[in-house]
Design a protein around this motif. Structure first.
Motif, mmCIF file in Angstrom:
data_model
loop_
_atom_site.group_PDB
_atom_site.id
_atom_site.type_symbol
_atom_site.label_atom_id
_atom_site.label_comp_id
_atom_site.label_asym_id
_atom_site.label_seq_id
_atom_site.Cartn_x
_atom_site.Cartn_y
_atom_site.Cartn_z
ATOM 1 N N GLY A 17 -28.398 -14.022 17.481
ATOM 2 C CA GLY A 17 -29.322 -12.975 17.065
ATOM 3 C C GLY A 17 -30.138 -13.246 15.814
ATOM 4 N N ALA A 28 -27.610 -12.734 28.683
ATOM 5 C CA ALA A 28 -28.408 -11.907 29.585
ATOM 6 C C ALA A 28 -29.834 -11.800 29.070
ATOM 7 C CB ALA A 28 -27.788 -10.519 29.710
ATOM 8 N N GLY A 29 -30.796 -12.034 29.942
ATOM 9 C CA GLY A 29 -32.199 -11.861 29.587
ATOM 10 C C GLY A 29 -32.801 -12.996 28.776
ATOM 11 N N GLU A 43 -35.690 -14.855 30.706
ATOM 12 C CA GLU A 43 -36.859 -13.979 30.847
ATOM 13 C C GLU A 43 -37.582 -13.824 29.511
ATOM 14 O OE1 GLU A 43 -33.917 -13.419 32.099
ATOM 15 O OE2 GLU A 43 -34.162 -13.021 34.235
ATOM 16 N N GLN A 44 -36.805 -13.734 28.438
ATOM 17 C CA GLN A 44 -37.395 -13.577 27.101
ATOM 18 C C GLN A 44 -38.291 -14.762 26.753
ATOM 19 O OE1 GLN A 44 -34.431 -13.557 23.989
ATOM 20 N NE2 GLN A 44 -35.854 -12.884 22.395
ATOM 21 N N GLN A 61 -41.434 -14.945 29.029
ATOM 22 C CA GLN A 61 -42.521 -14.029 28.647
ATOM 23 C C GLN A 61 -43.296 -14.552 27.451
ATOM 24 O OE1 GLN A 61 -41.737 -9.817 28.326
ATOM 25 N NE2 GLN A 61 -40.320 -9.872 30.076
ATOM 26 N N LEU A 74 -31.203 -11.789 6.163
ATOM 27 C CA LEU A 74 -30.345 -10.667 5.784
ATOM 28 C C LEU A 74 -28.896 -11.106 5.566
ATOM 29 C CD1 LEU A 74 -31.750 -8.071 8.335
ATOM 30 C CD2 LEU A 74 -31.964 -7.947 5.853
ATOM 31 N N THR A 75 -28.606 -12.357 5.921
ATOM 32 C CA THR A 75 -27.235 -12.862 5.801
ATOM 33 C C THR A 75 -26.774 -12.918 4.351
ATOM 34 O OG1 THR A 75 -27.784 -14.283 7.657
ATOM 35 C CG2 THR A 75 -25.708 -14.737 6.535
ATOM 36 N N GLY A 76 -25.539 -12.535 4.130
ATOM 37 C CA GLY A 76 -24.971 -12.613 2.789
ATOM 38 C C GLY A 76 -24.195 -13.893 2.600
ATOM 39 N N LYS A 90 -36.797 -13.090 9.337
ATOM 40 C CA LYS A 90 -36.658 -11.674 8.928
ATOM 41 C C LYS A 90 -36.811 -11.478 7.424
ATOM 42 C CE LYS A 90 -33.363 -11.332 12.732
ATOM 43 N NZ LYS A 90 -32.044 -10.888 13.188
ATOM 44 N N GLN A 108 -33.122 -5.802 13.828
ATOM 45 C CA GLN A 108 -33.349 -6.820 14.850
ATOM 46 C C GLN A 108 -32.156 -7.775 14.976
ATOM 47 O OE1 GLN A 108 -35.743 -6.064 12.562
ATOM 48 N NE2 GLN A 108 -37.619 -5.649 13.674
ATOM 49 N N GLY A 109 -31.696 -7.939 16.208
ATOM 50 C CA GLY A 109 -30.678 -8.951 16.474
ATOM 51 C C GLY A 109 -29.258 -8.570 16.093
ATOM 52 N N TYR A 168 -40.538 -3.542 22.834
ATOM 53 C CA TYR A 168 -41.138 -4.553 21.964
ATOM 54 C C TYR A 168 -40.677 -5.963 22.294
ATOM 55 C CZ TYR A 168 -42.996 -0.877 19.105
ATOM 56 O OH TYR A 168 -43.700 0.197 18.673
ATOM 57 N N ARG A 169 -39.372 -6.141 22.311
ATOM 58 C CA ARG A 169 -38.856 -7.498 22.462
ATOM 59 C C ARG A 169 -39.031 -7.982 23.896
ATOM 60 N NH1 ARG A 169 -32.795 -9.579 21.062
ATOM 61 N NH2 ARG A 169 -32.610 -10.985 22.825
ATOM 62 N N PRO A 170 -39.685 -9.119 24.078
ATOM 63 C CA PRO A 170 -39.836 -9.655 25.433
ATOM 64 C C PRO A 170 -38.470 -9.836 26.087
ATOM 65 C CG PRO A 170 -41.208 -10.873 23.897
ATOM 66 C CD PRO A 170 -40.350 -9.952 23.077
ATOM 67 N N GLY A 171 -38.341 -9.408 27.309
ATOM 68 C CA GLY A 171 -37.089 -9.605 28.029
ATOM 69 C C GLY A 171 -36.003 -8.583 27.728
ATOM 70 N N GLN A 203 -32.696 -7.891 29.954
ATOM 71 C CA GLN A 203 -31.376 -8.111 29.350
ATOM 72 C C GLN A 203 -30.450 -6.949 29.655
ATOM 73 O OE1 GLN A 203 -31.596 -8.365 25.059
ATOM 74 N NE2 GLN A 203 -29.463 -9.016 24.812
ATOM 75 N N GLY A 223 -35.029 -3.224 17.926
ATOM 76 C CA GLY A 223 -34.594 -3.492 16.569
ATOM 77 C C GLY A 223 -35.707 -3.141 15.594
ATOM 78 N N HIS A 246 -36.521 -2.578 10.987
ATOM 79 C CA HIS A 246 -35.966 -2.569 9.632
ATOM 80 C C HIS A 246 -36.735 -1.576 8.780
ATOM 81 C CE1 HIS A 246 -39.285 -4.981 8.057
ATOM 82 N NE2 HIS A 246 -39.069 -5.898 8.982
ATOM 83 N N ARG A 247 -36.313 -1.441 7.524
ATOM 84 C CA ARG A 247 -36.770 -0.294 6.742
ATOM 85 C C ARG A 247 -38.195 -0.406 6.231
ATOM 86 N NH1 ARG A 247 -35.722 -0.142 1.300
ATOM 87 N NH2 ARG A 247 -35.316 -2.161 0.377
ATOM 88 N N LYS A 248 -38.840 -1.557 6.466
ATOM 89 C CA LYS A 248 -40.232 -1.687 6.038
ATOM 90 C C LYS A 248 -41.192 -1.471 7.207
ATOM 91 C CE LYS A 248 -39.435 -2.369 1.837
ATOM 92 N NZ LYS A 248 -40.017 -1.596 0.743
ATOM 93 N N GLU A 249 -40.651 -1.262 8.391
ATOM 94 C CA GLU A 249 -41.514 -1.093 9.563
ATOM 95 C C GLU A 249 -41.732 0.405 9.844
ATOM 96 O OE1 GLU A 249 -40.654 -5.101 12.158
ATOM 97 O OE2 GLU A 249 -38.965 -3.734 11.900
ATOM 98 N N LEU A 298 -42.275 1.717 13.412
ATOM 99 C CA LEU A 298 -41.074 1.646 14.234
ATOM 100 C C LEU A 298 -40.063 2.728 13.837
ATOM 101 C CD1 LEU A 298 -40.539 -2.200 14.658
ATOM 102 C CD2 LEU A 298 -41.176 -0.544 16.400
ATOM 103 N N ILE A 303 -24.263 -9.379 7.594
ATOM 104 C CA ILE A 303 -25.312 -8.852 6.716
ATOM 105 C C ILE A 303 -24.806 -8.726 5.288
ATOM 106 C CG2 ILE A 303 -24.813 -6.401 7.102
ATOM 107 C CD1 ILE A 303 -27.883 -5.953 7.105
ATOM 108 N N GLN A 352 -28.484 -6.139 1.809
ATOM 109 C CA GLN A 352 -29.481 -5.225 2.376
ATOM 110 C C GLN A 352 -28.851 -4.144 3.247
ATOM 111 O OE1 GLN A 352 -32.858 -4.693 2.115
ATOM 112 N NE2 GLN A 352 -32.639 -5.954 0.303
#
Ligand SMILES: Nc1nc2c(ncn2[C@@H]2O[C@H](COP(=O)(O)OP(=O)(O)OP(=O)(O)O)[C@@H](O)[C@H]2O)c(=O)[nH]1
Ligand SMILES: Nc1nc2c(ncn2[C@@H]2O[C@H](COP(=O)(O)OP(=O)(O)OP(=O)(O)O)[C@@H](O)[C@H]2O)c(=O)[nH]1
Ligand SMILES: [K+]
Ligand SMILES: [Mg+2]
Ligand SMILES: [Mg+2]
Lengths: 282, 291
Positions: A96, A127-128, A131-132, A135, A209-211, A234, B105-106, B135-138, B142, B187, B189-192, B195, B219, B222
């Motif tokens: 992700g 899954a998907g 397709e993702q 597209q 966003l990872t810590g 991100k 997201q994700g 929004y997200r393709p697929g 999924q 997905g 986030h707080r700046k969108e 969304l 995470i 944030q």
């Protein structure tokens, strides 16, 4: 001369400031520890602002740490094309983080520069996933090689390279399934893909966003597969992106690009001075 | 839930140093451990300040030693941080029960939607999934694939009207007699801002019984501002921590607990549909504190 004893609380503050920007704690601690060495014996003239001197020195120290030159993928692609070979780039990372989206952005960037890459849908698990990527390929207008779910990822990557050879394409971008760095079987699967196609670049995709886990992710992927460069995604999520430091300190590999949104244009080159400003600037 | 903590504190306090020094040393170690587990730095500082203050100010009741009293203080403050030690109730309080999945997201929303479908189906509920990520393709493919694999009802529409899809999907599912209806969203986030507005609009239209915030175990700092913004936009009812099968400790989720007051209900421990567990506070505390 600077009185390091007196500075101790300020330096401790810096450790917290860095961790608040998502630099891994152990990395922040070590950085400040080394930084102390750098400050030793530093002289200040009367009237000079001590705090500013320290901050400038810290900026410098961080800049030196993260200023690792890395390849420009457009230039590399142009070179490959001119030399009539295929530039093979494999993307990997935990689940992700943004691998598939980043590939789409890189494909878009290359296409805009006049080089059409081939995409390899080697995530045959999630899954998907196929397709993702399909597209994205359709929207950007680049060819894609796929196989049914459950197929061997290495076979997909191999086919994509054969396809590129046969049709005269000079870049192949390989998407792989997200996986936990501690999953030995899945890391072996990734190694197999790398063995079969011998990529020019193995790129680790990391979520801004990872810590603290950024250290673990970088270390495991580098040890198991080898990392040539990192793309941080991100960054637009208001993340300070301290992971940049965690990565640089842990595996000493360059950050190549930053993902700054979900659109195809949202990929920028990493600029160390810009990043230092973002990390420490007001 | 914190027997392990009790032991750790006890061991620490066995040192020959005087009380105040021992307390300071313990607090420093605790800070480090929590920050390394991605608990929000500000939350950690608040917590340790409180522990220190109480440890130096409060007088133990007659018969109790200062060191025993200190253990109690640490225990109380940590229990507070972790949101108590009750195991969550995952039974729907009414039928039909509408869950709306939200998160950055994700983080694992779509996968968790599939896992929840399986979880409730196995327990005898009729489940429907609604794919409202336009929004997200697929994204719709999924969720469709996951719904097929689990064998539950599935609704989506072509096009990008997320609010309309969610609304018509929930209506459709209710008509089909679904008892648990889960709406997957994109997905964000707080700046969108756009969304976030969309998320608010979806919630207004479907009026969910439970908004579930999906948080990635990896995470960092944030997590707090993110959860704050989400909670302000659509009040969060419960939290899922995903990807606990990796090395991340998941302390970011504690910020979400702190700012929303919502309980953690499930954890994700793998990519497969059966890799979802009901949250166990004890185990989680042990993970964060490295016990
Ligand atoms: N805001 C923002 N979102 C991003 C960025 N890069 C990727 N995303 C989003 O992150 C989510 C996950 O992206 P994917 O590309 O599917 O991630 P992945 O690493 O391929 O995921 P798996 O293959 O499942 O492991 C999607 O919703 C993307 O739109 C970015 O730079 N900014
Ligand atoms: N290892 C592991 N992977 C997980 C877990 N939960 C989800 N994933 C993976 O995380 C990645 C992202 O999951 P998604 O369900 O697509 O995330 P999402 O929040 O719907 O993403 P967007 O819709 O793009 O915002 C996928 O590769 C999932 O398989 C988990 O508990 N463990
Ligand atoms: K993530
Ligand atoms: Mg992918
Ligand atoms: Mg999704």
């Amino acid at each position: 001369e600077l009185d390091l004893k007196k500075l101790e609380p300020i330096l401790e503050e810096y450790v917290l400031l860095l961790t608040e920007a998502d630099v891994a704690y152990e990395v922040a601690e070590e950085l400040i520890e080394k930084f102390k060495e750098r400050l030793k014996g530093k002289k200040i003239r009367r009237g000079e602002d001590e705090k500013k001197i320290i901050e400038d020195a810290l900026r410098e120290a961080i800049y030196d740490l993260i200023n690792i030159p890395g390849p420009d993928l457009v230039e590399e692609a142009k070179k490959a094309k001119a030399e009539g070979r295929i530039l093979k780039i494999m993307f990997m990372g935990v689940n992700g983080v943004g691998k598939t989206t980043t590939i789409a952005k890189v494909a878009y960037m290359l296409k805009k520069a006049g080089i059409t890459p081939v995409l390899a849908a080697a995530d045959t698990f999630r899954a998907g996933a196929v397709e993702q990527l399909k597209q994205h390929a359709e929207r950007i207008g680049v060819p894609i090689v796929t196989k049914p779910y459950g197929s061997d990822p290495a076979a997909v990557a191999y086919d994509a390279i054969e396809f590129a050879k046969a049709r005269g394409f000079s870049v192949v971008l390989v998407d792989t399934a997200g996986r936990m760095h501690v999953d030995v079987d899945l890391m072996n699967e990734l190694r197999k893909v790398a063995r079969v196609i011998e990529p020019d670049y193995k790129i680790l995709v990391l979520d801004a966003l990872t810590g603290n886990d950024a250290v673990e992710q970088a270390r495991f992927f580098d040890e198991a597969v080898g990392v040539d460069g990192v793309i941080l995604t991100k960054v637009d999520a208001d993340a300070k992106g301290g992971a940049v430091l965690s990565v640089a300190a842990t595996i000493k590999k360059p950050i190549l690009y930053l993902g700054i949104g979900q659109g195809y244009e949202d990929l920028i080159r990493f600029d160390p001075s810009w990043f230092v400003e973002r990390l420490l600037g007001e | 839930m914190l027997e392990g903590v009790r032991d750790a504190v006890r061991k620490f306090l066995r040192s020959s140093a005087d009380y105040e020094t021992s307390v300071n040393m313990f607090v420093k170690e605790l800070q480090k451990t929590l920050i390394k587990s991605d608990v929000n730095v500000r939350l950690v500082l608040q917590l340790t300040r409180r522990i220190k203050e109480r440890a130096l100010k409060e007088k133990p009741p007659p018969g109790a030693s200062r060191r025993d009293w200190f253990i109690k203080i640490v225990y109380e403050e940590l229990a507070n941080l972790f949101g108590g030690d009750v195991e969550p109730d995952v039974k729907p309080k009414k039928i039909p029960w509408v869950i709306m999945m939200v998160g950055v997201q994700g983080s694992g929303k779509t996968t968790t939607t599939g896992k929840l479908a399986r979880f409730y189906k196995v327990r005898g509920y009729r489940v429907a999934l609604v794919a409202a990520d336009t929004y997200r393709p697929g994204a719709k493919d999924q969720l469709r694939q996951l719904a097929e694999r689990v064998g539950v009802l599935f609704y989506t529409e072509p096009g990008d009207d997320a609010v309309g899809i969610a609304k018509r999907g929930v209506e459709w599912a209710k008509k089909k007699g679904a008892e648990i209806i889960i709406v997957d969203t994109a997905g964000r986030h707080r700046k969108e801002a756009d969304l976030l507005k969309e998320m608010e609009d979806i919630a207004k239209e479907i009026n969910p019984d439970e908004v579930m915030l999906v948080i990635d175990a990896s995470i960092g700092q944030q997590a707090k501002p993110l959860a704050e913004t989400f909670h302000k936009t659509t009040p969060i009812g419960s939290i899922v921590i995903t990807k606990l099968d990796g090395t991340a400790k998941g302390g970011g989720a504690l910020s979400a607990v702190a700012v929303t007051g919502a309980p953690i209900k499930f954890i994700g421990t793998g990519e497969k549909l059966d890799e979802l567990e009901v949250f166990k506070p004890k185990k989680f505390v042990a993970r964060i504190l490295g016990l």
